[in-house]
Write a protein that holds these residues in place. Sequence first.
Motif, PDB file in Angstrom:
ATOM      1  N   GLU A  55     -81.833-107.577  54.118  1.00 26.59           N
ATOM      2  CA  GLU A  55     -82.856-108.141  54.480  1.00 26.59           C
ATOM      3  C   GLU A  55     -82.989-109.825  53.981  1.00 26.59           C
ATOM      4  O   GLU A  55     -83.792-109.992  54.689  1.00 26.59           O
ATOM      5  CB  GLU A  55     -83.825-107.219  52.422  1.00 26.59           C
ATOM      6  N   PRO A  60     -87.794-110.133  55.330  1.00 25.80           N
ATOM      7  CA  PRO A  60     -88.451-108.723  55.099  1.00 25.80           C
ATOM      8  C   PRO A  60     -88.772-107.513  55.536  1.00 25.80           C
ATOM      9  O   PRO A  60     -88.946-106.173  55.071  1.00 25.80           O
ATOM     10  CB  PRO A  60     -89.569-109.543  53.513  1.00 25.80           C
ATOM     11  N   THR A  61     -88.686-107.640  57.433  1.00 24.75           N
ATOM     12  CA  THR A  61     -89.742-106.833  57.799  1.00 24.75           C
ATOM     13  C   THR A  61     -89.335-107.051  59.370  1.00 24.75           C
ATOM     14  O   THR A  61     -88.659-107.387  59.220  1.00 24.75           O
ATOM     15  CB  THR A  61     -90.678-106.431  57.628  1.00 24.75           C
ATOM     16  N   PRO A  71     -89.999-102.057  56.200  1.00 20.53           N
ATOM     17  CA  PRO A  71     -89.360-102.542  55.357  1.00 20.53           C
ATOM     18  C   PRO A  71     -87.927-102.367  55.578  1.00 20.53           C
ATOM     19  O   PRO A  71     -87.402-101.263  55.663  1.00 20.53           O
ATOM     20  CB  PRO A  71     -90.622-102.689  53.943  1.00 20.53           C
ATOM     21  N   VAL A  72     -87.696-103.564  55.698  1.00 20.14           N
ATOM     22  CA  VAL A  72     -86.098-104.210  55.996  1.00 20.14           C
ATOM     23  C   VAL A  72     -85.636-102.929  55.444  1.00 20.14           C
ATOM     24  O   VAL A  72     -84.548-102.569  55.262  1.00 20.14           O
ATOM     25  CB  VAL A  72     -85.500-105.413  56.371  1.00 20.14           C
ATOM     26  N   ARG A  73     -85.782-103.620  54.019  1.00 21.61           N
ATOM     27  CA  ARG A  73     -84.992-102.531  52.448  1.00 21.61           C
ATOM     28  C   ARG A  73     -85.423-101.231  52.555  1.00 21.61           C
ATOM     29  O   ARG A  73     -84.044-100.294  52.178  1.00 21.61           O
ATOM     30  CB  ARG A  73     -85.567-103.581  51.287  1.00 21.61           C
TER      31      ARG A  73
END
Length: 142
Positions: A55, A60-61, A71-73
């Motif tokens: 992230e 974050p995205t 969302p990358v997470r």
Amino acid sequence: MAHCYYHALSSVRKWGGVVDDYLPLHQWFDQSKAIFADPRHRALRHHAEGIFMLETLFGPTIVNADSRVVPVRLVGEQHVREDLGTIPSFADWGRLITPQDWMLRGHRLEEPMPLGTVETGASGAFSGGLSSASGGASVVEI
């Protein structure tokens, strides 16, 4: 999963878009295969902190080809769960490392080695701070 492409296909099924939207994220997790070509490579990035590093690096995205914000997470969590079935902490991996003598030795900075010398282990290779009193290491003039 054996290849990043298949992780990316799984991401497409979950969030839409195209494989290329997700491939760089999944490739980042598996870059460690370049230095350890078996499942132990996962200890470097396949954990909770690795997901947060992803992230930090990618933001974050991401916005996929379908204009959907992802969302990358969540993509990182998907990758780790597909490979391990759970998301371990780095401590979970670290507990499996058996400390070796060379990991426990250090060299005091206020006691520098003489200029023009390197320390070698019994095999003659650089030993990273062993002294001649420990394990057959010796000092070699260069």
